[in-house]
Design a protein around this motif. Sequence first.
Motif, short mmCIF file in Angstrom:
data_model
loop_
_atom_site.label_atom_id
_atom_site.label_comp_id
_atom_site.label_asym_id
_atom_site.label_seq_id
_atom_site.Cartn_x
_atom_site.Cartn_y
_atom_site.Cartn_z
N ALA A 8 0.84 -1.20 0.00
CA ALA A 8 0.00 0.00 0.00
C ALA A 8 0.87 1.25 0.00
O ALA A 8 0.59 2.21 -0.73
CB ALA A 8 -0.93 0.00 1.21
N ASP A 9 1.95 1.24 0.78
CA ASP A 9 2.85 2.38 0.83
C ASP A 9 3.50 2.62 -0.53
O ASP A 9 3.59 3.77 -0.99
CB ASP A 9 3.92 2.13 1.90
CG ASP A 9 4.77 3.36 2.15
OD1 ASP A 9 4.19 4.47 2.22
OD2 ASP A 9 6.00 3.21 2.29
N GLU A 10 3.93 1.58 -1.20
CA GLU A 10 4.51 1.71 -2.54
C GLU A 10 3.50 2.29 -3.53
O GLU A 10 3.84 3.14 -4.34
CB GLU A 10 5.01 0.36 -3.04
CG GLU A 10 6.28 -0.12 -2.39
CD GLU A 10 6.72 -1.47 -2.92
OE1 GLU A 10 6.39 -1.81 -4.07
OE2 GLU A 10 7.41 -2.19 -2.17
N LYS A 14 3.77 5.85 -5.62
CA LYS A 14 3.68 5.91 -7.08
C LYS A 14 2.57 6.85 -7.53
O LYS A 14 2.75 7.63 -8.46
CB LYS A 14 3.45 4.51 -7.66
CG LYS A 14 4.67 3.63 -7.60
CD LYS A 14 4.38 2.25 -8.16
CE LYS A 14 5.59 1.35 -8.02
NZ LYS A 14 5.32 -0.02 -8.50
N GLU A 15 1.41 6.79 -6.87
CA GLU A 15 0.30 7.66 -7.24
C GLU A 15 0.63 9.12 -6.95
O GLU A 15 0.29 10.01 -7.74
CB GLU A 15 -0.98 7.24 -6.52
CG GLU A 15 -1.55 5.95 -7.05
CD GLU A 15 -2.82 5.52 -6.34
OE1 GLU A 15 -3.37 6.29 -5.52
OE2 GLU A 15 -3.27 4.39 -6.60
N LEU A 16 1.29 9.39 -5.84
CA LEU A 16 1.70 10.75 -5.51
C LEU A 16 2.70 11.28 -6.53
O LEU A 16 2.58 12.41 -7.01
CB LEU A 16 2.28 10.81 -4.10
CG LEU A 16 2.78 12.18 -3.64
CD1 LEU A 16 1.65 13.21 -3.64
CD2 LEU A 16 3.39 12.08 -2.24
N ALA A 22 2.13 15.26 -13.15
CA ALA A 22 1.07 15.65 -14.09
C ALA A 22 0.52 17.05 -13.82
O ALA A 22 -0.24 17.57 -14.63
CB ALA A 22 -0.07 14.64 -14.02
N ARG A 23 0.91 17.66 -12.72
CA ARG A 23 0.34 18.97 -12.39
C ARG A 23 0.85 20.05 -13.33
O ARG A 23 1.92 19.93 -13.92
CB ARG A 23 0.63 19.34 -10.94
CG ARG A 23 2.08 19.66 -10.68
CD ARG A 23 2.33 19.86 -9.20
NE ARG A 23 3.75 19.83 -8.94
CZ ARG A 23 4.52 20.91 -8.92
NH1 ARG A 23 4.00 22.09 -9.10
NH2 ARG A 23 5.82 20.80 -8.69
N ILE A 24 0.06 21.08 -13.47
CA ILE A 24 0.43 22.20 -14.33
C ILE A 24 1.34 23.14 -13.54
O ILE A 24 1.01 23.53 -12.42
CB ILE A 24 -0.83 22.96 -14.79
CG1 ILE A 24 -1.71 22.05 -15.62
CG2 ILE A 24 -0.44 24.21 -15.56
CD1 ILE A 24 -3.05 22.65 -15.96
N VAL A 25 2.48 23.46 -14.12
CA VAL A 25 3.41 24.39 -13.50
C VAL A 25 3.44 25.65 -14.35
O VAL A 25 3.82 25.62 -15.51
CB VAL A 25 4.83 23.79 -13.39
CG1 VAL A 25 5.78 24.78 -12.77
CG2 VAL A 25 4.80 22.49 -12.60
N TYR A 26 2.98 26.74 -13.77
CA TYR A 26 2.93 28.01 -14.49
C TYR A 26 4.25 28.75 -14.31
O TYR A 26 4.89 28.66 -13.27
CB TYR A 26 1.80 28.88 -13.94
CG TYR A 26 0.42 28.31 -14.15
CD1 TYR A 26 -0.19 28.39 -15.39
CD2 TYR A 26 -0.25 27.68 -13.12
CE1 TYR A 26 -1.46 27.88 -15.58
CE2 TYR A 26 -1.52 27.16 -13.30
CZ TYR A 26 -2.12 27.26 -14.53
OH TYR A 26 -3.37 26.75 -14.72
#
Length: 71
Positions: A8-10, A14-16, A22-26
Motif C-alpha cells: 500500500a505504501d509503494e 507511485k500515485e503521488l 502531471a500537475r500544471i506548473v505556471y
Amino acid sequence: MADDVDFADERIEKELASALSARIVYSGVSALECECGEEISEGRRLAVPGVRDCITFAEHSALRLRGVRRG
C-alpha cells in the motif's frame, strides 16, 4: 518480507509521484483575462505566476479532466 502495508505504501508513493508530475506548473507573465472572458484576480496572479485561467474556469477544467459532467 513485504506485507500489505508495504504494498500500500509503494502504491501511494507511485500515485503521488504521478500526480505531482502531471500537475500544471505556471511560469512567466500572468494573463489579466481568462479565456472565458472573466478578469483574473490580482491575488490569483500573484499567487500563481504565469496563470492563464480564472479560478472558476480552472476548477471546471479540472472537473472535466476527471470526467465529471455537469448539466
